[in-house]
Write a protein that holds these residues in place. Structure first.
Motif, mmCIF file in Angstrom:
data_model
loop_
_atom_site.group_PDB
_atom_site.id
_atom_site.type_symbol
_atom_site.label_atom_id
_atom_site.label_comp_id
_atom_site.label_asym_id
_atom_site.label_seq_id
_atom_site.Cartn_x
_atom_site.Cartn_y
_atom_site.Cartn_z
ATOM 1 N N ALA A 33 119.721 10.419 27.613
ATOM 2 C CA ALA A 33 120.309 9.090 27.665
ATOM 3 C C ALA A 33 119.597 8.106 26.746
ATOM 4 O O ALA A 33 118.373 8.125 26.617
ATOM 5 C CB ALA A 33 120.291 8.553 29.099
ATOM 6 N N ILE A 34 120.393 7.250 26.126
ATOM 7 C CA ILE A 34 119.922 6.153 25.285
ATOM 8 C C ILE A 34 120.508 4.865 25.836
ATOM 9 O O ILE A 34 121.717 4.781 26.070
ATOM 10 C CB ILE A 34 120.391 6.318 23.823
ATOM 11 C CG1 ILE A 34 119.840 7.614 23.209
ATOM 12 C CG2 ILE A 34 120.009 5.100 22.995
ATOM 13 C CD1 ILE A 34 118.366 7.600 22.955
ATOM 14 N N VAL A 35 119.659 3.855 26.035
ATOM 15 C CA VAL A 35 120.119 2.568 26.548
ATOM 16 C C VAL A 35 119.730 1.457 25.588
ATOM 17 O O VAL A 35 118.577 1.366 25.168
ATOM 18 C CB VAL A 35 119.516 2.267 27.944
ATOM 19 C CG1 VAL A 35 120.030 0.924 28.460
ATOM 20 C CG2 VAL A 35 119.838 3.384 28.927
ATOM 21 N N ALA A 40 126.835 -0.511 19.995
ATOM 22 C CA ALA A 40 127.062 0.300 18.790
ATOM 23 C C ALA A 40 125.784 1.050 18.401
ATOM 24 O O ALA A 40 125.823 2.231 18.017
ATOM 25 C CB ALA A 40 127.519 -0.591 17.643
ATOM 26 N N ARG A 41 124.638 0.370 18.501
ATOM 27 C CA ARG A 41 123.367 1.006 18.164
ATOM 28 C C ARG A 41 123.060 2.132 19.139
ATOM 29 O O ARG A 41 122.594 3.207 18.735
ATOM 30 C CB ARG A 41 122.245 -0.030 18.159
ATOM 31 C CG ARG A 41 120.890 0.538 17.780
ATOM 32 C CD ARG A 41 119.929 -0.556 17.367
ATOM 33 N NE ARG A 41 119.699 -1.538 18.419
ATOM 34 C CZ ARG A 41 119.065 -2.698 18.245
ATOM 35 N NH1 ARG A 41 118.618 -3.012 17.030
ATOM 36 N NH2 ARG A 41 118.880 -3.529 19.248
ATOM 37 N N ALA A 42 123.312 1.899 20.420
ATOM 38 C CA ALA A 42 123.063 2.935 21.423
ATOM 39 C C ALA A 42 123.935 4.164 21.160
ATOM 40 O O ALA A 42 123.459 5.301 21.207
ATOM 41 C CB ALA A 42 123.330 2.383 22.816
ATOM 42 N N HIS A 43 125.208 3.950 20.863
ATOM 43 C CA HIS A 43 126.120 5.070 20.627
ATOM 44 C C HIS A 43 125.746 5.841 19.371
ATOM 45 O O HIS A 43 125.821 7.081 19.354
ATOM 46 C CB HIS A 43 127.567 4.563 20.536
ATOM 47 C CG HIS A 43 128.225 4.393 21.864
ATOM 48 N ND1 HIS A 43 128.685 5.460 22.612
ATOM 49 C CD2 HIS A 43 128.481 3.281 22.600
ATOM 50 C CE1 HIS A 43 129.204 5.015 23.755
ATOM 51 N NE2 HIS A 43 129.104 3.693 23.772
ATOM 52 N N LYS A 47 124.643 9.719 19.612
ATOM 53 C CA LYS A 47 125.405 10.743 18.899
ATOM 54 C C LYS A 47 124.487 11.592 18.028
ATOM 55 O O LYS A 47 124.638 12.821 17.950
ATOM 56 C CB LYS A 47 126.477 10.078 18.036
ATOM 57 C CG LYS A 47 127.365 11.062 17.293
ATOM 58 C CD LYS A 47 128.433 10.344 16.489
ATOM 59 C CE LYS A 47 129.321 11.337 15.748
ATOM 60 N NZ LYS A 47 130.372 10.633 14.945
ATOM 61 N N GLU A 48 123.511 10.954 17.398
ATOM 62 C CA GLU A 48 122.576 11.675 16.533
ATOM 63 C C GLU A 48 121.779 12.721 17.305
ATOM 64 O O GLU A 48 121.474 13.801 16.778
ATOM 65 C CB GLU A 48 121.626 10.672 15.872
ATOM 66 C CG GLU A 48 120.577 11.294 14.974
ATOM 67 C CD GLU A 48 119.633 10.257 14.371
ATOM 68 O OE1 GLU A 48 118.520 10.648 13.946
ATOM 69 O OE2 GLU A 48 120.001 9.055 14.338
#
Length: 329
Positions: A33-35, A40-43, A47-48
């Protein structure tokens, strides 16, 4: 624990994205998870790394075992408190919090839940610091300079919390003694907070340390000099090099052979990778971090003392200038 731990990162600005990369590379964890408040930056980063993106730290509850908190300092307490209360181990970027009261609350919450609380004083995880720490025995005087050119990040934070706190943590670790007095001066030359600061710390065990932090310098300088009764060590963090001058005999008897000098480069390592691997291992084994919440609190306490002394003598009554201020903690 035999299976991979589930990791998350809250705040993926300048530094948080590096945390995400190292979790993704660490074989003992899965970055899930990224928060970030910037959706847009989180997505993009999620994705990376094949993770899931969120904008609210609360969405991590039940999804992760451990997390790096790399949000602005003012949000450290609110963010980490919620995660610790939910049973999630936390690595918080330095400083641990904005106030000592907030730091105490985070420490108490972690203790109550039997959780790992580590503070991101990354310099302690460099190879050159380990080499220095392996040599220092009984320091009498330490002189530190940490300087670099202006950057776009962290300019809203005083240079004491931005840069000097790294060296405060290192010096306090070597001292292993309470601070007795602080003398300090600071200057705000570009930003609203101090861009240059110099502090003199006197510890109860007699150790004295001077620390200079400058974020408007022409070049990079990160040098720590440690003076002992029979040894003088220069640690160049920027160039990963250590030089020593050591007395090995009496000058009257041995002449020039009474002293021994040495200078050598230390093989570089990725300090953040080391820091995160240490955090993961502490979570896995339940061991105490090298820089736990209490060590982070002590660094914050001294840093706040330095900033208070700077502000106490500013010409206009505000922080960032004036004659050195002296006080007893």
């Amino acid at each position: 624990m035999s299976s991979q731990l589930r990791a998350g990162v809250v705040g993926v600005g300048y530094f948080g994205r590096f945390h995400a990369r190292h979790y993704a590379l660490n074989p003992d964890v899965e970055l899930v998870a990224i928060v970030d408040a910037d959706e847009a930056r989180a997505h993009a980063l999620a994705k990376e790394h094949g993770a899931t993106a969120f904008t609210d730290p609360a969405d991590l509850i039940g999804r992760v075992d451990l997390v790096s908190v790399a949000v602005p300092t003012a949000l450290h307490h609110e963010t980490a408190k919620r995660l610790l209360a939910a049973g999630i181990h936390c690595l918080i970027e330095k400083p641990i919090a904005s106030t000592l009261e907030e730091a105490d609350d985070l420490i108490a919450t972690a203790d109550a839940g039997g959780l790992v609380l580590q503070v991101g004083h990354i310099e302690r995880f460099s190879a050159v610091y380990r080499a220095l720490a392996g040599q220092v025995r009984a320091p009498r005087f330490i002189d530190v300079v940490r300087a670099g050119p202006m950057r776009e990040r962290a300019n809203d934070v005083d240079v004491v919390l931005d840069l000097m706190i790294h060296d405060i943590d290192i010096v306090a670790g070597f001292a292993d003694s309470p601070v007795a007095e602080i003398e300090a001066i600071g200057l705000s030359m570009v930003n609203a907070t101090s861009d240059f600061a110099n502090a003199r710390l006197s510890f109860e065990n007699g150790l004295v340390a001077t620390l200079t932090a400058n974020r408007i310098a022409e070049g990079v300088e990160r040098v720590t000099k440690v003076y002992e009764a029979d040894r003088y060590t220069v640690c160049d963090f920027a160039n990963s090099r250590i030089a020593t001058f050591e007395r090995v005999g009496d000058v009257a008897t041995h002449g020039q052979d009474a002293a021994r000098t040495d200078s050598h480069e230390i093989a570089r390592e990725d300090s953040l990778a080391n820091e995160i691997a240490h955090f993961v291992e502490c979570v896995r084994t339940g061991s105490r971090p090298l820089v736990d919440g209490r060590a982070g609190r002590e660094a914050l306490k001294i840093a706040q003392g330095v900033m208070d002394r700077i502000g106490a003598r500013a010409p206009d009554g505000s922080k960032g200038g004036g004659e050195p201020a002296l006080a007893v903690l």
